[in-house]
Design a protein around this motif. Structure first.
Motif, PDB file in Angstrom:
ATOM      1  N   UNK A 229      48.909 125.458 124.861  1.00  0.00           N
ATOM      2  CA  UNK A 229      50.092 126.325 124.933  1.00  0.00           C
ATOM      3  C   UNK A 229      51.378 125.502 124.815  1.00  0.00           C
ATOM      4  N   UNK A 230      51.430 124.366 125.526  1.00  0.00           N
ATOM      5  CA  UNK A 230      52.665 123.565 125.553  1.00  0.00           C
ATOM      6  C   UNK A 230      52.898 122.821 124.236  1.00  0.00           C
ATOM      7  N   UNK A 231      51.845 122.610 123.457  1.00  0.00           N
ATOM      8  CA  UNK A 231      52.033 121.998 122.148  1.00  0.00           C
ATOM      9  C   UNK A 231      52.863 122.911 121.252  1.00  0.00           C
ATOM     10  N   UNK A 232      52.693 124.237 121.449  1.00  0.00           N
ATOM     11  CA  UNK A 232      53.453 125.217 120.671  1.00  0.00           C
ATOM     12  C   UNK A 232      54.784 125.563 121.336  1.00  0.00           C
ATOM     13  N   UNK A 244      53.149 116.303 123.649  1.00  0.00           N
ATOM     14  CA  UNK A 244      54.063 116.181 122.510  1.00  0.00           C
ATOM     15  C   UNK A 244      54.595 114.765 122.330  1.00  0.00           C
ATOM     16  N   UNK A 245      54.171 113.846 123.195  1.00  0.00           N
ATOM     17  CA  UNK A 245      54.647 112.470 123.097  1.00  0.00           C
ATOM     18  C   UNK A 245      54.064 111.819 121.856  1.00  0.00           C
ATOM     19  N   UNK A 246      54.923 111.183 121.096  1.00  0.00           N
ATOM     20  CA  UNK A 246      54.475 110.408 119.937  1.00  0.00           C
ATOM     21  C   UNK A 246      55.421 109.226 119.829  1.00  0.00           C
ATOM     22  N   UNK A 247      55.258 108.320 120.782  1.00  0.00           N
ATOM     23  CA  UNK A 247      56.167 107.189 120.893  1.00  0.00           C
ATOM     24  C   UNK A 247      55.553 105.993 120.197  1.00  0.00           C
ATOM     25  N   UNK A 248      56.223 105.525 119.154  1.00  0.00           N
ATOM     26  CA  UNK A 248      55.699 104.409 118.356  1.00  0.00           C
ATOM     27  C   UNK A 248      54.298 104.726 117.836  1.00  0.00           C
ATOM     28  N   UNK A 249      54.087 106.000 117.492  1.00  0.00           N
ATOM     29  CA  UNK A 249      52.798 106.400 116.957  1.00  0.00           C
ATOM     30  C   UNK A 249      51.722 106.609 117.993  1.00  0.00           C
ATOM     31  N   UNK A 250      52.067 106.530 119.295  1.00  0.00           N
ATOM     32  CA  UNK A 250      51.069 106.654 120.361  1.00  0.00           C
ATOM     33  C   UNK A 250      51.133 108.036 121.001  1.00  0.00           C
ATOM     34  N   UNK A 251      49.983 108.632 121.198  1.00  0.00           N
ATOM     35  CA  UNK A 251      49.897 109.880 121.932  1.00  0.00           C
ATOM     36  C   UNK A 251      48.533 109.956 122.592  1.00  0.00           C
ATOM     37  N   UNK A 252      48.435 110.817 123.605  1.00  0.00           N
ATOM     38  CA  UNK A 252      47.167 110.990 124.296  1.00  0.00           C
ATOM     39  C   UNK A 252      46.289 111.966 123.528  1.00  0.00           C
TER      40      UNK A 252
END
Length: 426
Positions: A229-232, A244-252
């Motif tokens: 839900x939170x991705x949208x 939604x984290x994509x810091x330096x190409x890193x995400x969970x």
């Protein structure tokens, strides 16, 4: 094997009578366990024990019981040799593959995987988010005490006070709806208290394994559904930040997010709950220290909180596996050996703490390992835990200064030094 409490036990007078892998030991009164660890600390080298017999993991070759403060510091600092990933850190037996899906969080990893996850999570905790959570702690603690005063004396301090504050903060932080608080509370009780028949009735090893896997799957499903839900539609909570984290190409990944959530609700909820419960017990048993704290609540709070964490030691141990031969403080460890660090014992080491069983809210220095030893696995939530304990006792001492703990009902566990229930009077 059936987990049960034997009725008759001989007093412990020598190390040869101690078996830290036997459930019988953890059913003994606290004074007997304290004496046993004193005997173990007096040895020249760590004692070696066979591993617990469990149906869901292969038999292991045994482990060294690390009970002295100096040894725990040295092993914690040598994290490149003493691995958290090889079989897991939170259990003595190697973690079966099916468990890693739910419990394979950063606490059970080594660098660089551990550093990657910790980096992503740390970046999600923005200054603005941290400030909001710190303000939320004060509001939540005030509400908890408001409702305690409405209910009156005699209620269960654990469920009505100690558990409510960290549960609300963790759930609000992640963005878990209030309707799911009880769901999270019950599942976290199972994850850390599966050996206790209150949480898993008729607790043989098969039912314990099933209960753990079921609770892990249910918690992971909850957070993954919210993550979708939170991705949208991000809502400003930690799930939104992490998914939604994509810091330096890193995400969970979703699996990493689920495991992190389980770690957060278990470590951040259960351990702080037990520290607060033990804190009231300590103040009740030491009225002079309570009066001293009342004389300057804010001034004494920082050292008082550290002393509560030292004596509470909510997490009894963590395990490491040796990746290459090494000598630490004169003891040889071989590749493949296991070392189980008993923080609870280290925090009572007379070589470090003067009169270690004394509750002293002015103790300084206080180099306890209640948040783990030094190195990469020092507790990520230590700051939040300190804040919650500080604010909770400020509210209690200011508004309910006469509050006292009744007889506690302790959790039957070798891993957590827990209090399940405890009446309070005021």
């Amino acid at each position: 094997m059936t987990v049960e409490k034997p009725q008759e036990r001989l007093p412990i007078t020598s190390c040869e009578q101690i078996d830290l892998s036997d459930w019988d030991f953890w059913a003994r009164p606290m004074a007997e366990r304290e004496h046993a660890f004193e005997l173990l600390r007096e040895r020249d080298t760590p004692m070696f024990f066979a591993e617990p017999e469990v149906s869901y993991a292969p038999p292991g070759q045994g482990y060294h019981a690390i009970v002295r403060h100096a040894d725990i510091l040295a092993i914690s600092r040598a994290s490149e040799v003493f691995s958290s990933a090889a079989g897991g850190a939170t259990n003595i037996n190697d973690m079966p593959p099916e468990f890693t899906e739910y419990f394979g969080s950063m606490i059970n990893m080594d660098d660089p995987r551990h550093a990657r996850l910790r980096r992503i999570v740390s970046r999600a905790f923005t200054p603005k988010m941290i400030q909001k959570f710190e303000e939320d702690v004060q509001v939540a603690a005030s509400t908890v005490v408001d409702e305690l005063l409405e209910k009156g004396p005699g209620c269960d301090f654990v469920s009505e006070v100690a558990a409510r504050l960290p549960l609300k903060i963790i759930c609000d932080m992640m963005g878990i709806p209030e309707k799911d608080y009880r769901f999270v509370y019950d599942r976290s009780n199972i994850v850390l208290g599966a050996s206790d028949s209150e949480y898993v009735p008729n607790a043989d090893m098969e039912s314990i394994a099933t209960a753990l896997l079921t609770a892990g799957a249910e918690l992971q499903q909850l957070v993954q559904e919210l993550a979708a839900e939170r991705a949208e539609k991000p809502t400003g909570d930690l799930i939104s930040a992490l998914v939604n984290a994509n810091l330096d190409g890193e995400r969970l990944t979703l699996q990493e997010l689920g495991s992190f959530f389980i770690l957060l609700v278990v470590a951040g909820n259960e351990t702080t709950r037990n520290a607060i419960s033990h804190g009231l017990l300590l103040l009740t048993a030491n009225p002079g220290q309570k009066q001293l704290w009342l004389s300057d609540i804010d001034g004494h709070a920082p050292k008082a909180v550290e002393e509560i964490v030292r004596l509470a030691s909510p997490v009894n141990y963590m395990r490491r596996k040796v990746t290459r031969d090494i000598t630490v403080n004169g003891v040889d460890y071989r590749e493949g050996d296991k070392a189980v660090m008993f923080y609870w014992s280290a925090n009572r080491d007379a070589a470090v703490f003067d009169d270690p069983y004394r509750f002293d809210i002015t103790r300084d220095p206080n180099p306890h390992v209640g948040f783990g030893g030094p190195g990469p696995h020092f507790c990520l939530g230590a700051h939040l835990a300190r804040r919650e304990i500080t604010v909770m006792f400020r509210e209690l001492l200011t508004r309910v200064p006469a509050i006292e703990a009744g007889r506690p009902k302790r959790l039957f566990s070798s891993f957590i030094n827990g209090v399940k229930h405890m009446p309070c009077e005021f």
